[in-house]
Design a protein around this motif. Structure first.
Motif, PDB file in Angstrom:
ATOM      1  N   PHE A 140       0.828  -1.204   0.000  1.00 20.40           N
ATOM      2  CA  PHE A 140       0.000   0.000   0.000  1.00 20.40           C
ATOM      3  C   PHE A 140       0.861   1.253   0.000  1.00 20.40           C
ATOM      4  O   PHE A 140       0.602   2.207  -0.740  1.00 20.40           O
ATOM      5  CB  PHE A 140      -0.938  -0.005   1.213  1.00 20.40           C
ATOM      6  N   ARG A 141       1.906   1.245   0.829  1.00 17.63           N
ATOM      7  CA  ARG A 141       2.782   2.425   0.912  1.00 17.63           C
ATOM      8  C   ARG A 141       3.491   2.682  -0.416  1.00 17.63           C
ATOM      9  O   ARG A 141       3.660   3.835  -0.832  1.00 17.63           O
ATOM     10  CB  ARG A 141       3.804   2.232   2.040  1.00 17.63           C
ATOM     11  N   ARG A 142       3.927   1.621  -1.091  1.00 16.99           N
ATOM     12  CA  ARG A 142       4.583   1.796  -2.394  1.00 16.99           C
ATOM     13  C   ARG A 142       3.631   2.424  -3.405  1.00 16.99           C
ATOM     14  O   ARG A 142       4.006   3.316  -4.166  1.00 16.99           O
ATOM     15  CB  ARG A 142       5.102   0.455  -2.923  1.00 16.99           C
ATOM     16  N   LYS A 143       2.388   1.930  -3.423  1.00 17.61           N
ATOM     17  CA  LYS A 143       1.413   2.448  -4.376  1.00 17.61           C
ATOM     18  C   LYS A 143       1.108   3.920  -4.106  1.00 17.61           C
ATOM     19  O   LYS A 143       0.935   4.715  -5.047  1.00 17.61           O
ATOM     20  CB  LYS A 143       0.132   1.612  -4.312  1.00 17.61           C
ATOM     21  N   GLU A 144       1.035   4.296  -2.838  1.00 17.06           N
ATOM     22  CA  GLU A 144       0.788   5.690  -2.506  1.00 17.06           C
ATOM     23  C   GLU A 144       1.981   6.571  -2.879  1.00 17.06           C
ATOM     24  O   GLU A 144       1.814   7.683  -3.374  1.00 17.06           O
ATOM     25  CB  GLU A 144       0.488   5.816  -1.006  1.00 17.06           C
ATOM     26  N   LEU A 145       3.184   6.056  -2.669  1.00 14.56           N
ATOM     27  CA  LEU A 145       4.389   6.810  -3.009  1.00 14.56           C
ATOM     28  C   LEU A 145       4.520   6.994  -4.517  1.00 14.56           C
ATOM     29  O   LEU A 145       4.985   8.038  -4.994  1.00 14.56           O
ATOM     30  CB  LEU A 145       5.622   6.101  -2.440  1.00 14.56           C
ATOM     31  N   LEU A 146       4.103   5.980  -5.281  1.00 13.13           N
ATOM     32  CA  LEU A 146       4.176   6.058  -6.742  1.00 13.13           C
ATOM     33  C   LEU A 146       3.482   7.308  -7.281  1.00 13.13           C
ATOM     34  O   LEU A 146       3.942   7.913  -8.255  1.00 13.13           O
ATOM     35  CB  LEU A 146       3.508   4.817  -7.362  1.00 13.13           C
ATOM     36  N   LYS A 147       2.400   7.703  -6.643  1.00  7.71           N
ATOM     37  CA  LYS A 147       1.621   8.854  -7.112  1.00  7.71           C
ATOM     38  C   LYS A 147       2.412  10.154  -7.018  1.00  7.71           C
ATOM     39  O   LYS A 147       2.082  11.134  -7.697  1.00  7.71           O
ATOM     40  CB  LYS A 147       0.329   8.976  -6.299  1.00  7.71           C
ATOM     41  N   LEU A 148       3.452  10.170  -6.182  1.00  7.39           N
ATOM     42  CA  LEU A 148       4.219  11.393  -5.951  1.00  7.39           C
ATOM     43  C   LEU A 148       5.519  11.445  -6.730  1.00  7.39           C
ATOM     44  O   LEU A 148       6.204  12.464  -6.729  1.00  7.39           O
ATOM     45  CB  LEU A 148       4.527  11.519  -4.447  1.00  7.39           C
ATOM     46  N   LEU A 149       5.864  10.348  -7.403  1.00 10.52           N
ATOM     47  CA  LEU A 149       7.151  10.262  -8.088  1.00 10.52           C
ATOM     48  C   LEU A 149       7.012  10.409  -9.598  1.00 10.52           C
ATOM     49  O   LEU A 149       5.907  10.420 -10.139  1.00 10.52           O
ATOM     50  CB  LEU A 149       7.821   8.925  -7.737  1.00 10.52           C
ATOM     51  N   ASN A 150       8.151  10.456 -10.272  1.00  6.44           N
ATOM     52  CA  ASN A 150       8.195  10.729 -11.698  1.00  6.44           C
ATOM     53  C   ASN A 150       8.310   9.437 -12.509  1.00  6.44           C
ATOM     54  O   ASN A 150       9.417   8.973 -12.813  1.00  6.44           O
ATOM     55  CB  ASN A 150       9.383  11.653 -12.004  1.00  6.44           C
ATOM     56  N   ASN A 151       7.165   8.843 -12.839  1.00 11.42           N
ATOM     57  CA  ASN A 151       7.122   7.644 -13.690  1.00 11.42           C
ATOM     58  C   ASN A 151       8.007   6.515 -13.171  1.00 11.42           C
ATOM     59  O   ASN A 151       8.725   5.860 -13.942  1.00 11.42           O
ATOM     60  CB  ASN A 151       7.530   7.995 -15.135  1.00 11.42           C
ATOM     61  N   ARG A 152       7.964   6.274 -11.882  1.00  9.69           N
ATOM     62  CA  ARG A 152       8.714   5.163 -11.295  1.00  9.69           C
ATOM     63  C   ARG A 152       7.853   3.904 -11.259  1.00  9.69           C
ATOM     64  O   ARG A 152       6.640   3.961 -11.433  1.00  9.69           O
ATOM     65  CB  ARG A 152       9.174   5.519  -9.879  1.00  9.69           C
ATOM     66  N   THR A 153       8.492   2.769 -11.033  1.00  6.27           N
ATOM     67  CA  THR A 153       7.779   1.508 -10.876  1.00  6.27           C
ATOM     68  C   THR A 153       7.888   1.043  -9.430  1.00  6.27           C
ATOM     69  O   THR A 153       8.733   1.530  -8.665  1.00  6.27           O
ATOM     70  CB  THR A 153       8.382   0.424 -11.782  1.00  6.27           C
ATOM     71  N   GLU A 154       7.036   0.112  -9.063  1.00  7.16           N
ATOM     72  CA  GLU A 154       7.095  -0.420  -7.700  1.00  7.16           C
ATOM     73  C   GLU A 154       8.442  -1.092  -7.435  1.00  7.16           C
ATOM     74  O   GLU A 154       8.992  -0.988  -6.344  1.00  7.16           O
ATOM     75  CB  GLU A 154       5.952  -1.407  -7.460  1.00  7.16           C
ATOM     76  N   SER A 155       8.979  -1.775  -8.439  1.00  4.00           N
ATOM     77  CA  SER A 155      10.270  -2.442  -8.257  1.00  4.00           C
ATOM     78  C   SER A 155      11.392  -1.432  -8.054  1.00  4.00           C
ATOM     79  O   SER A 155      12.333  -1.667  -7.282  1.00  4.00           O
ATOM     80  CB  SER A 155      10.587  -3.359  -9.442  1.00  4.00           C
ATOM     81  N   SER A 156      11.309  -0.275  -8.735  1.00  3.94           N
ATOM     82  CA  SER A 156      12.345   0.744  -8.562  1.00  3.94           C
ATOM     83  C   SER A 156      12.264   1.354  -7.166  1.00  3.94           C
ATOM     84  O   SER A 156      13.291   1.691  -6.571  1.00  3.94           O
ATOM     85  CB  SER A 156      12.223   1.833  -9.635  1.00  3.94           C
ATOM     86  N   ILE A 157      11.050   1.500  -6.635  1.00  5.06           N
ATOM     87  CA  ILE A 157      10.894   2.007  -5.275  1.00  5.06           C
ATOM     88  C   ILE A 157      11.456   0.999  -4.275  1.00  5.06           C
ATOM     89  O   ILE A 157      12.150   1.373  -3.327  1.00  5.06           O
ATOM     90  CB  ILE A 157       9.407   2.283  -4.970  1.00  5.06           C
ATOM     91  N   GLU A 158      11.164  -0.273  -4.502  1.00  4.11           N
ATOM     92  CA  GLU A 158      11.682  -1.309  -3.605  1.00  4.11           C
ATOM     93  C   GLU A 158      13.212  -1.309  -3.616  1.00  4.11           C
ATOM     94  O   GLU A 158      13.852  -1.441  -2.570  1.00  4.11           O
ATOM     95  CB  GLU A 158      11.149  -2.682  -4.016  1.00  4.11           C
ATOM     96  N   PHE A 159      13.786  -1.148  -4.795  1.00  7.09           N
ATOM     97  CA  PHE A 159      15.247  -1.102  -4.907  1.00  7.09           C
ATOM     98  C   PHE A 159      15.801   0.106  -4.153  1.00  7.09           C
ATOM     99  O   PHE A 159      16.814   0.010  -3.460  1.00  7.09           O
ATOM    100  CB  PHE A 159      15.651  -1.039  -6.383  1.00  7.09           C
ATOM    101  N   LYS A 160      15.110   1.256  -4.271  1.00  4.76           N
ATOM    102  CA  LYS A 160      15.555   2.460  -3.573  1.00  4.76           C
ATOM    103  C   LYS A 160      15.442   2.274  -2.058  1.00  4.76           C
ATOM    104  O   LYS A 160      16.307   2.731  -1.296  1.00  4.76           O
ATOM    105  CB  LYS A 160      14.737   3.664  -4.018  1.00  4.76           C
ATOM    106  N   HIS A 161      14.403   1.590  -1.615  1.00  2.79           N
ATOM    107  CA  HIS A 161      14.268   1.304  -0.187  1.00  2.79           C
ATOM    108  C   HIS A 161      15.430   0.433   0.303  1.00  2.79           C
ATOM    109  O   HIS A 161      15.923   0.605   1.424  1.00  2.79           O
ATOM    110  CB  HIS A 161      12.936   0.601   0.084  1.00  2.79           C
ATOM    111  N   GLN A 162      15.865  -0.506  -0.527  1.00  2.94           N
ATOM    112  CA  GLN A 162      17.014  -1.336  -0.153  1.00  2.94           C
ATOM    113  C   GLN A 162      18.294  -0.512  -0.107  1.00  2.94           C
ATOM    114  O   GLN A 162      19.175  -0.761   0.716  1.00  2.94           O
ATOM    115  CB  GLN A 162      17.149  -2.505  -1.131  1.00  2.94           C
ATOM    116  N   ASN A 163      18.404   0.470  -0.993  1.00  2.00           N
ATOM    117  CA  ASN A 163      19.543   1.399  -0.943  1.00  2.00           C
ATOM    118  C   ASN A 163      19.529   2.192   0.356  1.00  2.00           C
ATOM    119  O   ASN A 163      20.574   2.422   0.978  1.00  2.00           O
ATOM    120  CB  ASN A 163      19.502   2.360  -2.120  1.00  2.00           C
ATOM    121  N   ILE A 164      18.348   2.615   0.778  1.00  2.00           N
ATOM    122  CA  ILE A 164      18.229   3.353   2.031  1.00  2.00           C
ATOM    123  C   ILE A 164      18.632   2.460   3.202  1.00  2.00           C
ATOM    124  O   ILE A 164      19.305   2.914   4.141  1.00  2.00           O
ATOM    125  CB  ILE A 164      16.800   3.892   2.220  1.00  2.00           C
TER     126      ILE A 164
END
Length: 279
Positions: free
Chosen positions: A34-58
């Motif tokens: 749910f959090r990934r889907k909500e975050l997607l709305k605020l980003l620039n054409n990102r995918t859920e997998s790219s967000i997950e990868f960024k979370h792993q970077n964090i």
């Protein structure tokens, strides 16, 4: 080709990550999907997998800061160091007090161990690749965090005792499984009476020779950095043929561990984090 993450996107993702991390540390439920889907709305054409990868970077960046990270996002070290670490530092400078209680709970809390019959066969896993064991460090940069909460967790005596107890049981079980009952009886917890030995458990190899085991325990993932003393390091080098590190992780209801053999130089990268000055 995907565009580099903008400063605004990184700031939004860091804020989202810390909200989930705080919920996890304080024992509150949350929904990653749910959090990934909500975050997607605020980003620039990102995918859920790219967000997950960024979370792993964090997660990796937080581990380098000595901070706990979300268990479901294992650290990935190849991240935008300058931008990501800068933005995390800025975020913590403003918001650290909001998360300090969670950090303290992480370091001080010892989870309940599973009370059902232990299955050692299912506990042993492969170690991380050496590139993932520790992060190569750059030149010194000022951090906002004065306390290394990962190190403080590792130094939690009760947590350490539970990890050592698990490995002690495993060593005895393994020797019994192959019929060396007399050797199993000789396995002992050295750290219980000698905290300067350079290892925690004295076990036995099937040929009867000594096996020196150092146990490092965490509630987080197997990629979590370890901390070791100069005494432990020297002992591992001097006894590398019979020295073993047992890394207990996910301590709690489903603990697991991996093992590596040799001196510390052979299975992880190291960096100096403390010095002694002579006058």
């Amino acid at each position: 080709m995907p565009q580099d993450w903008s400063e605004k996107e990184v700031e939004l993702t860091i804020a989202d990550y810390f909200q989930m991390l705080n919920d996890e540390l304080l024992g509150r439920s949350y929904n990653k999907s749910f959090r990934r889907k909500e975050l997607l709305k605020l980003l620039n054409n990102r995918t859920e997998s790219s967000i997950e990868f960024k979370h792993q970077n964090i997660s990796a960046a937080l581990a380098s800061f000595g901070l706990p990270f979300i268990r479901g996002y294992k650290p990935r070290w190849n991240y935008q160091k300058v931008l990501l670490e800068k933005k995390i530092s800025e975020f913590l400078k403003i918001n650290f007090k909001d998360f300090e209680q969670g950090f303290k709970l992480f370091a001080e809390t010892v989870p309940e161990m599973v009370k059902s019959k232990i299955s050692f066969d299912a506990m042993v896993v492969a170690p991380p690749k050496i590139e993932e064991v520790a992060e190569p460090r750059e030149i010194y940069k000022r951090r906002q965090i004065k306390i290394n909460y990962l190190q403080r967790e590792q130094e939690n005596q009760e947590l350490g005792k539970r990890g050592e107890s698990l490995v002690l049981q495993y060593e005895k079980w393994k020797l019994n499984e192959i019929g060396f009952y007399n050797l199993s009886e000789k396995v002992e917890l050295v750290s219980g009476y000698d905290d300067g030995a350079g290892f925690d458990i004295l076990s036995k190899n099937p040929n009867g020779t000594d096996k020196y085991i150092e146990v490092k325990t965490t509630k987080l993932a197997k990629e979590t950095p370890i901390y070791f003393s100069s005494n432990e390091y020297r002992f591992s080098i001097e006894n590398e043929a019979n020295y073993h590190l047992y890394r207990v992780f996910d301590l709690g209801k489903s603990p697991r561990f991996f093992t590596v053999k040799g001196g510390f130089d052979s299975f992880c990268r190291k960096e100096p984090v403390q010095y002694r000055g002579w006058f």
